[in-house]
Write a protein that holds these residues in place. Structure first.
Motif, PDB file in Angstrom:
ATOM      1  N   ASP A  57      54.518 198.076  67.052  1.00  0.00           N
ATOM      2  CA  ASP A  57      54.794 196.760  66.471  1.00  0.00           C
ATOM      3  C   ASP A  57      53.694 195.763  66.840  1.00  0.00           C
ATOM      4  O   ASP A  57      53.238 194.977  65.993  1.00  0.00           O
ATOM      5  CB  ASP A  57      56.151 196.232  66.961  1.00  0.00           C
ATOM      6  N   TYR A  58      53.277 195.785  68.099  1.00  0.00           N
ATOM      7  CA  TYR A  58      52.207 194.890  68.560  1.00  0.00           C
ATOM      8  C   TYR A  58      50.908 195.184  67.804  1.00  0.00           C
ATOM      9  O   TYR A  58      50.222 194.273  67.332  1.00  0.00           O
ATOM     10  CB  TYR A  58      52.002 195.056  70.063  1.00  0.00           C
ATOM     11  N   MET A  59      50.581 196.473  67.689  1.00  0.00           N
ATOM     12  CA  MET A  59      49.348 196.861  66.999  1.00  0.00           C
ATOM     13  C   MET A  59      49.406 196.483  65.520  1.00  0.00           C
ATOM     14  O   MET A  59      48.423 195.995  64.956  1.00  0.00           O
ATOM     15  CB  MET A  59      49.137 198.372  67.142  1.00  0.00           C
ATOM     16  N   GLU A  60      50.568 196.684  64.902  1.00  0.00           N
ATOM     17  CA  GLU A  60      50.707 196.376  63.474  1.00  0.00           C
ATOM     18  C   GLU A  60      50.494 194.886  63.210  1.00  0.00           C
ATOM     19  O   GLU A  60      49.779 194.503  62.280  1.00  0.00           O
ATOM     20  CB  GLU A  60      52.092 196.806  62.988  1.00  0.00           C
ATOM     21  N   LYS A  61      51.110 194.028  64.027  1.00  0.00           N
ATOM     22  CA  LYS A  61      50.960 192.581  63.851  1.00  0.00           C
ATOM     23  C   LYS A  61      49.509 192.152  64.087  1.00  0.00           C
ATOM     24  O   LYS A  61      48.958 191.325  63.354  1.00  0.00           O
ATOM     25  CB  LYS A  61      51.884 191.840  64.823  1.00  0.00           C
ATOM     26  N   THR A  62      48.892 192.728  65.113  1.00  0.00           N
ATOM     27  CA  THR A  62      47.500 192.390  65.426  1.00  0.00           C
ATOM     28  C   THR A  62      46.566 192.806  64.297  1.00  0.00           C
ATOM     29  O   THR A  62      45.694 192.040  63.874  1.00  0.00           O
ATOM     30  CB  THR A  62      47.076 193.062  66.738  1.00  0.00           C
ATOM     31  N   LEU A  63      46.751 194.019  63.787  1.00  0.00           N
ATOM     32  CA  LEU A  63      45.872 194.524  62.737  1.00  0.00           C
ATOM     33  C   LEU A  63      46.110 193.816  61.403  1.00  0.00           C
ATOM     34  O   LEU A  63      45.193 193.703  60.588  1.00  0.00           O
ATOM     35  CB  LEU A  63      46.055 196.036  62.577  1.00  0.00           C
ATOM     36  N   LEU A  64      47.327 193.324  61.189  1.00  0.00           N
ATOM     37  CA  LEU A  64      47.605 192.539  59.979  1.00  0.00           C
ATOM     38  C   LEU A  64      46.748 191.271  59.967  1.00  0.00           C
ATOM     39  O   LEU A  64      46.155 190.906  58.944  1.00  0.00           O
ATOM     40  CB  LEU A  64      49.090 192.177  59.935  1.00  0.00           C
ATOM     41  N   ILE A  65      46.658 190.612  61.123  1.00  0.00           N
ATOM     42  CA  ILE A  65      45.831 189.411  61.220  1.00  0.00           C
ATOM     43  C   ILE A  65      44.347 189.775  61.153  1.00  0.00           C
ATOM     44  O   ILE A  65      43.560 189.095  60.502  1.00  0.00           O
ATOM     45  CB  ILE A  65      46.150 188.650  62.522  1.00  0.00           C
ATOM     46  N   ALA A  66      43.963 190.863  61.822  1.00  0.00           N
ATOM     47  CA  ALA A  66      42.570 191.315  61.776  1.00  0.00           C
ATOM     48  C   ALA A  66      42.149 191.605  60.335  1.00  0.00           C
ATOM     49  O   ALA A  66      41.037 191.268  59.922  1.00  0.00           O
ATOM     50  CB  ALA A  66      42.387 192.561  62.646  1.00  0.00           C
ATOM     51  N   ARG A  67      43.037 192.207  59.562  1.00  0.00           N
ATOM     52  CA  ARG A  67      42.738 192.517  58.154  1.00  0.00           C
ATOM     53  C   ARG A  67      42.456 191.236  57.364  1.00  0.00           C
ATOM     54  O   ARG A  67      41.502 191.161  56.593  1.00  0.00           O
ATOM     55  CB  ARG A  67      43.905 193.286  57.526  1.00  0.00           C
ATOM     56  N   GLU A  68      43.294 190.215  57.570  1.00  0.00           N
ATOM     57  CA  GLU A  68      43.113 188.966  56.840  1.00  0.00           C
ATOM     58  C   GLU A  68      41.812 188.275  57.251  1.00  0.00           C
ATOM     59  O   GLU A  68      41.062 187.771  56.405  1.00  0.00           O
ATOM     60  CB  GLU A  68      44.317 188.050  57.092  1.00  0.00           C
ATOM     61  N   LEU A  69      41.505 188.261  58.532  1.00  0.00           N
ATOM     62  CA  LEU A  69      40.253 187.646  59.000  1.00  0.00           C
ATOM     63  C   LEU A  69      39.041 188.424  58.505  1.00  0.00           C
ATOM     64  O   LEU A  69      38.026 187.842  58.125  1.00  0.00           O
ATOM     65  CB  LEU A  69      40.246 187.580  60.528  1.00  0.00           C
ATOM     66  N   LYS A  70      39.146 189.745  58.494  1.00  0.00           N
ATOM     67  CA  LYS A  70      38.040 190.580  58.002  1.00  0.00           C
ATOM     68  C   LYS A  70      37.819 190.325  56.513  1.00  0.00           C
ATOM     69  O   LYS A  70      36.682 190.234  56.043  1.00  0.00           O
ATOM     70  CB  LYS A  70      38.368 192.050  58.270  1.00  0.00           C
ATOM     71  N   ARG A  71      38.916 190.193  55.761  1.00  0.00           N
ATOM     72  CA  ARG A  71      38.805 189.931  54.322  1.00  0.00           C
ATOM     73  C   ARG A  71      38.076 188.617  54.063  1.00  0.00           C
ATOM     74  O   ARG A  71      37.319 188.482  53.114  1.00  0.00           O
ATOM     75  CB  ARG A  71      40.207 189.904  53.700  1.00  0.00           C
ATOM     76  N   LYS A  74      35.585 186.405  58.539  1.00  0.00           N
ATOM     77  CA  LYS A  74      35.678 185.479  59.673  1.00  0.00           C
ATOM     78  C   LYS A  74      36.053 186.212  60.966  1.00  0.00           C
ATOM     79  O   LYS A  74      36.448 185.595  61.943  1.00  0.00           O
ATOM     80  CB  LYS A  74      36.719 184.388  59.399  1.00  0.00           C
ATOM     81  N   LEU A  75      35.942 187.518  60.971  1.00  0.00           N
ATOM     82  CA  LEU A  75      36.243 188.312  62.168  1.00  0.00           C
ATOM     83  C   LEU A  75      34.938 188.821  62.746  1.00  0.00           C
ATOM     84  O   LEU A  75      34.284 189.678  62.168  1.00  0.00           O
ATOM     85  CB  LEU A  75      37.164 189.483  61.799  1.00  0.00           C
ATOM     86  N   SER A  76      34.538 188.283  63.894  1.00  0.00           N
ATOM     87  CA  SER A  76      33.260 188.694  64.483  1.00  0.00           C
ATOM     88  C   SER A  76      33.414 189.840  65.486  1.00  0.00           C
ATOM     89  O   SER A  76      32.548 190.704  65.582  1.00  0.00           O
ATOM     90  CB  SER A  76      32.578 187.506  65.178  1.00  0.00           C
ATOM     91  N   LYS A  77      34.534 189.846  66.214  1.00  0.00           N
ATOM     92  CA  LYS A  77      34.771 190.903  67.201  1.00  0.00           C
ATOM     93  C   LYS A  77      36.262 191.171  67.312  1.00  0.00           C
ATOM     94  O   LYS A  77      37.087 190.277  67.151  1.00  0.00           O
ATOM     95  CB  LYS A  77      34.295 190.484  68.602  1.00  0.00           C
ATOM     96  N   VAL A  78      36.575 192.426  67.599  1.00  0.00           N
ATOM     97  CA  VAL A  78      37.916 192.794  68.061  1.00  0.00           C
ATOM     98  C   VAL A  78      37.726 193.413  69.430  1.00  0.00           C
ATOM     99  O   VAL A  78      36.894 194.296  69.613  1.00  0.00           O
ATOM    100  CB  VAL A  78      38.602 193.789  67.106  1.00  0.00           C
ATOM    101  N   GLU A  79      38.485 192.926  70.389  1.00  0.00           N
ATOM    102  CA  GLU A  79      38.271 193.323  71.785  1.00  0.00           C
ATOM    103  C   GLU A  79      39.579 193.791  72.399  1.00  0.00           C
ATOM    104  O   GLU A  79      40.585 193.083  72.360  1.00  0.00           O
ATOM    105  CB  GLU A  79      37.722 192.120  72.554  1.00  0.00           C
ATOM    106  N   LEU A  80      39.571 195.000  72.935  1.00  0.00           N
ATOM    107  CA  LEU A  80      40.706 195.494  73.706  1.00  0.00           C
ATOM    108  C   LEU A  80      40.355 195.298  75.170  1.00  0.00           C
ATOM    109  O   LEU A  80      39.485 195.973  75.711  1.00  0.00           O
ATOM    110  CB  LEU A  80      40.986 196.963  73.379  1.00  0.00           C
ATOM    111  N   LEU A  81      41.009 194.334  75.789  1.00  0.00           N
ATOM    112  CA  LEU A  81      40.686 193.932  77.157  1.00  0.00           C
ATOM    113  C   LEU A  81      41.681 194.565  78.121  1.00  0.00           C
ATOM    114  O   LEU A  81      42.892 194.381  77.999  1.00  0.00           O
ATOM    115  CB  LEU A  81      40.738 192.411  77.270  1.00  0.00           C
ATOM    116  N   VAL A  82      41.159 195.325  79.079  1.00  0.00           N
ATOM    117  CA  VAL A  82      41.987 195.968  80.106  1.00  0.00           C
ATOM    118  C   VAL A  82      41.870 195.154  81.387  1.00  0.00           C
ATOM    119  O   VAL A  82      40.766 194.818  81.814  1.00  0.00           O
ATOM    120  CB  VAL A  82      41.537 197.422  80.350  1.00  0.00           C
TER     121      VAL A  82
END
Length: 202
Positions: A57-71, A74-82
């Motif tokens: 669910d977390y990944m789906e919501k995040t990728l939904l927003i990433a898709r819109e920004l990429k379209r 306006k998406l310069s980076k996606v970062e998975l921070l540990v």
């Protein structure tokens, strides 16, 4: 293929790559138990995909927003921070960096090249992840989407995307980092892509 369709096609490819790599990182770095992943195939390579609903669910919501920004380009980076669960102790940062271009090509040459590089990268990824320092048992993660303030405001006002929590990223403490390339710098018709991990040296 029209320019708009081409953009959507590339967006689908980029979002699929993000999902694949994030699942592989979470599995390979043991941020979740192996039992919550199932083996699938992508790019003719075995990969691991989460079946854990809260994570999905977390990944789906995040990728939904990433898709819109990429379209919107306006998406310069996606970062998975540990980081450790006390929040400010950063351990690793997996960065998927996008360089948007204002042209498109009529052939699939660059996409074919990208697929070959992704296939090679995925085959080597588990070994590269295992070579990194072992993570502590209290390690966790979050996904950060790097965009501009105007695009953030548009997303925040979109009713379909309002369920996702937004925070403004604060400046991180200065730390020494070493960077390891996980996917060679590549490109589709309109986007340059590179994927790397930064390890924070304490």
């Amino acid at each position: 293929m029209s320019s708009n369709n081409e953009t959507n096609y590339e967006t689908d490819i980029i979002i699929e790559l993000l999902e694949i790599y994030m699942n592989m990182i979470l599995f390979g770095r043991e941020l979740y138990p192996p039992a919550v992943f199932r083996e699938r195939k992508a790019y003719n390579v075995p990969i691991r995909v989460s079946i854990f609903k809260p994570l999905n669910d977390y990944m789906e919501k995040t990728l939904l927003i990433a898709r819109e920004l990429k379209r919107q380009k306006k998406l310069s980076k996606v970062e998975l921070l540990v980081y450790k669960d006390d929040a400010d102790d950063y351990l690793e940062s997996y960065v998927f960096e996008l360089d948007h271009r204002d042209f498109a090509l009529e052939t699939d040459e660059h996409l074919i090249e990208l697929e070959a590089q992704v296939r090679k990268s995925l085959l080597n990824l588990n070994g590269q992840l295992k070579a990194l320092n072992k993570l502590p048992s209290n390690a966790t993660f979050k996904v950060l989407l790097h965009t501009i303030e105007a695009a953030f405001a548009r997303i925040e006002n979109n009713p379909k995307l309002q369920k996702h929590p937004f925070v403004q990223q604060i400046e991180r403490p200065q730390a020494s980092k070493c960077s390891i390339q996980l996917l060679p710098v590549s490109h589709t018709a309109t986007v340059g892509i590179q994927f790397y991990v930064e390890q924070y040296v304490h």
